[in-house]
Design a protein around this motif. Structure first.
Motif, PDB file in Angstrom:
ATOM      1  N   SER A  79     -25.141  13.779   7.203  1.00 38.88           N
ATOM      2  CA  SER A  79     -23.753  14.207   7.035  1.00 38.88           C
ATOM      3  C   SER A  79     -23.304  13.999   5.598  1.00 38.88           C
ATOM      4  CB  SER A  79     -22.840  13.399   7.963  1.00 38.88           C
ATOM      5  OG  SER A  79     -23.121  13.719   9.296  1.00 38.88           O
ATOM      6  N   PRO A  80     -22.666  15.018   4.986  1.00 36.44           N
ATOM      7  CA  PRO A  80     -22.070  14.820   3.673  1.00 36.44           C
ATOM      8  C   PRO A  80     -20.977  13.751   3.787  1.00 36.44           C
ATOM      9  CG  PRO A  80     -22.068  17.134   4.309  1.00 36.44           C
ATOM     10  CD  PRO A  80     -22.434  16.352   5.518  1.00 36.44           C
ATOM     11  N   ALA A 144     -23.158   2.685   9.302  1.00 39.72           N
ATOM     12  CA  ALA A 144     -22.669   3.771   8.459  1.00 39.72           C
ATOM     13  C   ALA A 144     -21.637   4.598   9.214  1.00 39.72           C
ATOM     14  CB  ALA A 144     -23.844   4.663   8.036  1.00 39.72           C
ATOM     15  N   PHE A 145     -20.662   5.086   8.472  1.00 37.98           N
ATOM     16  CA  PHE A 145     -19.622   5.914   9.086  1.00 37.98           C
ATOM     17  C   PHE A 145     -19.987   7.389   9.034  1.00 37.98           C
ATOM     18  CE2 PHE A 145     -17.210   2.078   8.338  1.00 37.98           C
ATOM     19  CZ  PHE A 145     -16.429   2.009   9.491  1.00 37.98           C
ATOM     20  N   ILE A 146     -19.549   8.110  10.047  1.00 36.77           N
ATOM     21  CA  ILE A 146     -19.650   9.567  10.021  1.00 36.77           C
ATOM     22  C   ILE A 146     -18.207  10.047   9.893  1.00 36.77           C
ATOM     23  CG2 ILE A 146     -20.348  11.629  11.302  1.00 36.77           C
ATOM     24  CD1 ILE A 146     -22.281   9.555  12.821  1.00 36.77           C
ATOM     25  N   ASN A 147     -17.802  10.335   8.653  1.00 40.47           N
ATOM     26  CA  ASN A 147     -16.384  10.574   8.398  1.00 40.47           C
ATOM     27  C   ASN A 147     -15.863  11.869   8.996  1.00 40.47           C
ATOM     28  OD1 ASN A 147     -15.886   8.146   6.969  1.00 40.47           O
ATOM     29  ND2 ASN A 147     -17.066   8.989   5.270  1.00 40.47           N
ATOM     30  N   TYR A 232     -27.187  11.251  19.567  1.00 45.73           N
ATOM     31  CA  TYR A 232     -26.495  12.140  18.626  1.00 45.73           C
ATOM     32  C   TYR A 232     -25.017  12.237  18.999  1.00 45.73           C
ATOM     33  CZ  TYR A 232     -25.430  16.499  16.099  1.00 45.73           C
ATOM     34  OH  TYR A 232     -24.877  17.452  15.283  1.00 45.73           O
ATOM     35  N   PHE A 233     -24.758  12.458  20.286  1.00 46.06           N
ATOM     36  CA  PHE A 233     -23.363  12.610  20.706  1.00 46.06           C
ATOM     37  C   PHE A 233     -22.629  11.266  20.735  1.00 46.06           C
ATOM     38  CE2 PHE A 233     -25.030  16.709  22.006  1.00 46.06           C
ATOM     39  CZ  PHE A 233     -24.022  17.536  21.544  1.00 46.06           C
ATOM     40  N   PHE A 238     -18.266   7.904  18.392  1.00 47.64           N
ATOM     41  CA  PHE A 238     -17.736   6.689  17.757  1.00 47.64           C
ATOM     42  C   PHE A 238     -17.502   6.877  16.264  1.00 47.64           C
ATOM     43  CE2 PHE A 238     -20.296   5.114  21.425  1.00 47.64           C
ATOM     44  CZ  PHE A 238     -19.193   4.884  22.240  1.00 47.64           C
ATOM     45  N   GLY A 239     -18.054   7.946  15.692  1.00 44.89           N
ATOM     46  CA  GLY A 239     -17.889   8.186  14.261  1.00 44.89           C
ATOM     47  C   GLY A 239     -18.535   7.102  13.418  1.00 44.89           C
TER      48      GLY A 239
END
Lengths: 343, 252
Positions: A79-80, A144-147, A232-233, A238-239
């Protein structure tokens, strides 16, 4: 005579009813419970994936959380920083990565048997846990966050907005239905029957000409890939991803879901996920020492209902009193049990 | 002359310092029942395990037709046409008779590991299943779960499973062990009927059954063949009388 012990109520009416409830749910309950239901479905897919090797294959794996967490990390890493990733790119990447790692771990672990298999899978799972825990590339122990949640864009049109709990729920529901369909097809197929044969008598299955190692490796790989799909989901929901997602504790939770729901059916572990997470939800709100009570209840379920909570259904509707119904001479064979449930 | 179907030459197997089988040559032909006898520890079961692939020979070679199968794994040998029944009955105990045999037929079908379509969809598998169940004398017992069958019926089931794989060679390790008179009679008749389409190797302690069934007889002692040939000739062989039959002369 060997087949139809389950009534049409259980084979068609009940699943249709459950599906109707699942579809109507978001319009009936507050958003919190929609998110809760998504979580149940995601962990249910993980537990069902695990049960392909545990129930059908007789192989108790303690590293399925590693595939689950790894797929989450693949999404986080692809993810960017501030922009959404492409679902069409990251979803296959995450599932393939989980399946590939399962292939490698399976190829080594499946050379062992019984308790050694459990220990080897545990060891591999912990290796992946510490890889993400100690290395800096994915945030180390902080995770790590998935913003921004990944999006599905085709020809410039944004088709899915996974930020919306409702959309996310329906996507996860579709994934769950797909997983149930895939697993049902597998356990009913010649492949699934061969896997069950190897579980019941490896020596005989091999002497008949079944390539046991290959069969188990395929099952383990598919199971790992499906666990990755769930992971993945979970990461999207939870992001956030953290090493704990890969740890043995998470693997054990999935295994408990399998045991609560019962090993002998495809959807049992999904019910196990619902029971375990529902139990947690209720107990958390009521007791301070909720984990202790939860543990006691889980032990009671496993001891009293060896075929899982699904055993309660025939008792509840009086469909088949387990004793007279189980004519030992015509009991359904285990290979078919996943389709018909336990009498 | 019947064609040679399985031939082992100068087969040897060592377990560390122990020489379990040494220099054993044996030929099993279609249309023949070849019995192997010998005292306990003579290497008979090791020989069967070498032929079926459960053990890999330390020396010598095994040929199935023209193909060298000396180092092939058991599942590959099964697919090449070697079926076996074990000394201890080896079936899928929690499956029905039909399921057991159907799995065997599936193992030799065109798509044994197909991942879609029900396991019951292939009519050819179904046909071979019912045929093998009929041949083994289990017609009408299809729906019974294997672990509630009698010992004799479980033996029949194991033979039905072997038959469903359409083997050219059948290896039977003590098929009459632990069986009553009546049960033994029906198994002996079943084994005799296999001769017609298969090559059969049988290891057995029951001398009456051996002399009733065997077209050829091989006697082993201490891992070696001490005599081999027609039963009536082997029976008179002095080394055989001394080593083995001498102790059971009356029974033989």
């Amino acid at each position: 005579m060997t087949k139809e012990r389950a009534s049409p109520i259980r084979t068609t009416v009940l699943p249709a009813l459950i599906l109707a409830v699942a579809l109507a749910l978001p319009f009936l309950v507050p958003q919190y419970y929609v998110q809760f239901a998504s979580k149940v479905l995601i962990l249910g897919v993980l537990a069902m994936a695990l049960n392909l090797v545990v129930g059908q294959g007789g192989l108790v794996s303690l590293c399925h959380a590693a595939f689950f967490g790894l797929a989450g990390y693949v999404l986080a890493l692809l993810s960017p920083k501030y922009d959404p990733a492409s679902l069409l790119l990251t979803l296959p990447a995450a599932v393939i990565a989980a399946g590939a790692v399962a292939l490698v771990i399976g190829a080594l672990a499946l050379r062992t048997r019984g308790v050694y298999f459990i220990m080897v899978t545990l060891a591999f799972g912990e290796m992946l846990f510490y890889l993400f825990h100690d290395a800096d590339f994915a945030g180390g122990s902080d995770g790590a966050f998935i913003n921004a949640k990944p999006e599905l864009v085709i020809a410039g049109v944004r088709l899915l907005d996974l930020d919306k709990p409702l959309v996310f729920y329906f996507v996860v529901l579709a994934v769950t239905i797909g997983a149930v369909g895939l697993l049902t097809m597998l356990v009913r197929s010649p492949f699934g029957h061969a896997l069950a044969a190897a579980r019941d008598n490896e020596r005989r299955a091999r002497a008949l000409g079944f390539p046991i190692f290959r069969i188990r490796l395929i099952a383990f790989t598919l199971s790992g890939a499906l666990a990755g799909l769930a992971g993945y989901f979970a990461a999207i929901q939870f992001g956030f991803v953290a090493p704990q997602m890969l740890g043995w504790h998470q693997s054990a939770v999935a295994l408990v879901m399998v045991l609560i729901g019962g090993l002998s059916t495809v959807t049992g572990p999904l019910i196990g996920a619902l029971v375990l997470l529902g139990l947690e939800e209720v107990l958390k709100a009521t007791f301070e020492q909720w984990k202790l009570i939860e543990g006691i209840i889980v032990i009671a379920i496993v001891l009293l209902l060896p075929n899982g909570v699904r055993q309660l259904w025939p008792m509840a509707v009086g469909e088949a009193d387990p004793k007279p119904a189980r004519d030992d001479k015509v009991a359904p064979s285990p290979a078919r049990a996943p389709e018909t449930g336990h009498a | 002359m019947p064609e040679t179907t399985l031939r082992a030459e100068r087969l040897g197997k060592r377990f560390g310092g122990l020489r379990a089988v040494a220099d054993v040559s044996i030929e099993i032909k279609r249309g023949e029942i070849h019995a192997v006898i010998g005292p306990n520890g003579a290497g008979k079961s090791t020989l069967i395990n070498l032929l079926s692939g459960e053990l890999i020979a330390s020396s010598g070679e095994i040929k199935l037709g023209e193909a060298d199968i000396t180092t092939l794994a058991p599942d590959k040998r099964a697919r090449a046409g070697i079926g076996r029944a074990f000394q201890k009955t080896t079936i899928f105990p929690r499956f029905t008779v039909h399921e057991n045999v159907r799995l065997a037929a599936q193992a030799r079908s065109r798509a044994p590991l197909k991942m879609f379509g029900g396991a019951f969809a292939d009519p050819e598998v179904q046909r071979r299943t019912m045929e093998a169940i009929g041949k083994a004398g289990l017609a009408g017992r299809e729906a019974i779960v294997a672990n509630v069958l009698s010992h004799g019926e479980q033996r029949q089931l194991e033979i039905a499973m072997v038959l469903a794989t359409s083997p050219s060679i059948i290896l039977l390790d003590e098929p009459l062990a632990g069986m009553g008179q009546a049960e033994a009679r029906s198994i002996i008749a079943l084994i005799a009927s296999l001769r017609e389409h298969h090559a059969v190797l049988i290891v057995e302690h029951d001398m009456d059954a051996v002399f009733e069934l065997a077209d050829r007889l091989t006697v082993m002692q201490d891992g070696q063949v001490i005599a081999s040939g027609l039963p009536q000739d082997v029976r008179l062989h002095p080394a055989v009388r001394a080593a083995y039959l001498g102790n059971h002369g009356d029974a033989a």
